[in-house]
Design a protein around this motif. Structure first.
Motif, PDB file in Angstrom:
ATOM      1  N   PHE A 108       0.737  -1.012  -0.217  1.00 17.71           N
ATOM      2  CA  PHE A 108       0.389  -0.087   0.083  1.00 17.71           C
ATOM      3  C   PHE A 108       0.733   1.499   0.281  1.00 17.71           C
ATOM      4  CE2 PHE A 108      -4.242  -1.985   2.349  1.00 17.71           C
ATOM      5  CZ  PHE A 108      -4.535  -2.558   1.052  1.00 17.71           C
ATOM      6  N   ALA A 118      -5.431   1.604  -4.043  1.00 18.75           N
ATOM      7  CA  ALA A 118      -6.692   1.358  -5.432  1.00 18.75           C
ATOM      8  C   ALA A 118      -5.507   0.194  -6.032  1.00 18.75           C
ATOM      9  CB  ALA A 118      -6.467   2.271  -5.894  1.00 18.75           C
ATOM     10  N   ALA A 119      -3.790   0.740  -6.106  1.00 24.09           N
ATOM     11  CA  ALA A 119      -3.105  -0.441  -7.276  1.00 24.09           C
ATOM     12  C   ALA A 119      -2.094  -1.780  -7.194  1.00 24.09           C
ATOM     13  CB  ALA A 119      -1.612   0.823  -7.703  1.00 24.09           C
ATOM     14  N   GLU A 156      -3.757   7.173   2.001  1.00 29.24           N
ATOM     15  CA  GLU A 156      -4.562   6.493   1.639  1.00 29.24           C
ATOM     16  C   GLU A 156      -6.284   7.410   2.420  1.00 29.24           C
ATOM     17  OE1 GLU A 156      -4.527   4.803  -0.589  1.00 29.24           O
ATOM     18  OE2 GLU A 156      -2.042   4.829  -1.262  1.00 29.24           O
ATOM     19  N   GLN A 163       3.098   1.352  -3.617  1.00 26.60           N
ATOM     20  CA  GLN A 163       2.054   1.656  -5.060  1.00 26.60           C
ATOM     21  C   GLN A 163       0.564   2.486  -4.601  1.00 26.60           C
ATOM     22  OE1 GLN A 163       3.723  -2.916  -6.107  1.00 26.60           O
ATOM     23  NE2 GLN A 163       1.672  -2.312  -6.893  1.00 26.60           N
ATOM     24  N   GLY A 164       0.235   2.283  -3.327  1.00 24.17           N
ATOM     25  CA  GLY A 164      -1.391   2.759  -2.894  1.00 24.17           C
ATOM     26  C   GLY A 164      -2.567   1.975  -3.252  1.00 24.17           C
ATOM     27  N   ARG A 187      -8.313   9.202   1.922  1.00 24.91           N
ATOM     28  CA  ARG A 187      -9.744   9.229   0.159  1.00 24.91           C
ATOM     29  C   ARG A 187     -10.434   7.139   0.171  1.00 24.91           C
ATOM     30  NH1 ARG A 187      -6.416  12.169  -4.436  1.00 24.91           N
ATOM     31  NH2 ARG A 187      -4.593  10.348  -4.402  1.00 24.91           N
ATOM     32  N   ASN A 188      -8.981   6.825   0.179  1.00 19.79           N
ATOM     33  CA  ASN A 188      -9.187   5.075  -0.814  1.00 19.79           C
ATOM     34  C   ASN A 188     -10.396   4.298   1.260  1.00 19.79           C
ATOM     35  OD1 ASN A 188      -8.787   5.212  -3.118  1.00 19.79           O
ATOM     36  ND2 ASN A 188      -7.129   5.393  -2.268  1.00 19.79           N
TER      37      ASN A 188
END
Lengths: 194, 194
Positions: free
Chosen positions: A24, A30-31, A110, A27-28, A112-113
């Motif tokens: 996380f 969502a990715a 993160e 790469q984030g 916003r996720n």
DNA sequence: CTTGGTTCTGAACAAATGTTCAGTTAAATC
DNA sequence: GATTTAACTGAACATTTGTTCAGAACCAAG
């Protein structure tokens, strides 16, 4: 009775969280796919669901654990002068965040996720942390120790400045943790007009 | 000859970039689908490929345009004192970034979603911007106008502090742009020991 | 060795992804 | 009005996504 509960799960469980944290941060949320996390652990994707109900909980639990750790470690200001309180906070923030670059990165990248409900929980804790610093500044202004026009803005400025360290500071660089603490403390102290 | 080139494209083209900007800023590059962008424009997903070769280029073009705008607008330090140069830079940074919250957000949140080649390009421009400030601080230290131990660290600290404004400042809040500029300039000025 | 239960596999699921493309639509020129 | 061509639709594509679940594998206690 047979095999005791978690005979492997107390090994795999932490490895799942650790892998998720790493990925996380790099790469984030969502990715990153569940299969990617599983592969890093050395397991099939389905096995992850023994340790988390879903992907979102994985993110939320990581953030929540981090915020709990931070809030539990904030130095106690009781019996300290306003100036000492501020210095404690600055040095603590730098030292604490220094050892947890991935957690810190996730905690503010993160947001916003998170689902709306999860976001509310984390945001509340984040504001609690900020209010620690704001309290220190407020009290210091009342006591005449600091000269800031707006403590709320000064709070944002200091937090942003300190958190920004994580974007460039790498262990083993030309500067020690103590050197960084010294320089930032100097800048903060002068910026609040002490 | 028939219909001139771009008879609609000069309307739809900007709308595609605008929609992508909005959505990337709110949800993050990886979490936004081409169909979502198309829907915001009021068009089918396939039509987007008249305006961008792929999703990655959409992100890259947005970031590149922003960096170009920023670098083209940095105030010229020529003939100004070190102190004035710093003040120019601080006030410019705040004012410029104030009007472009989405661009700023993307420019430093979506770096990791660039391909390695694209990342290199943007990173180079980002460092160019930082070196503007570092030059000012370096020169000011040499001239005895500032008292910072390490100009590189002071550069990071100031940029982080200023960029952090975007996380809390909203137009129509209790503070005007000028008030924010004044307070941040005061903090920066004292922090560099002037 | 049998039993009981935890942990994992491997296949399957529907949905969503980025991207392509043949064909329709519509506007500007002649 | 005929022609030309840019702009767009709508369906299709191969992948990948998060998640589920029946069954295999495995280990520890009786």
């Amino acid at each position: 009775m047979a095999r005791t509960a978690g005979s492997h799960s107390d090994i795999t469980g932490p490895r799942v969280r650790q892998a998720a944290l790493r990925l996380f941060a790099r790469q984030g949320y969502a990715a990153v796919s569940m299969r990617q996390i599983a592969s890093e652990v050395g397991v099939q994707a389905g096995a992850l669901y023994n340790y988390t109900p879903d992907k979102q909980s994985l993110l939320f639990d990581l953030m929540q654990a981090h915020m709990r750790d931070v809030l539990g470690a904030v130095p106690d200001p009781k019996g300290r002068s306003a100036m000492d309180q501020l210095e404690d906070f600055v040095r603590f923030h730098i030292a604490f965040h220094f050892g947890r670059p991935d957690e810190v990165f996730i905690a503010y990248m993160e947001l916003r996720n998170l689902t709306p409900e999860n976001f509310e929980v984390i945001e509340k804790q984040r504001k609690l942390y900020e209010s620690h610093l704001e309290q220190i500044l407020d009290n210091g202004v009342s006591a005449g120790a600091f000269a800031v026009q707006d403590p709320k803005i000064a709070t944002f400025a200091v937090i942003a400045m300190l958190t920004g360290i994580n974007t460039w500071f790498r262990e083993g660089g030309r500067l020690s943790l103590e050197a960084v603490q010294d320089q930032y403390w100097h800048m903060v102290r002068t910026a609040v007009g002490a």
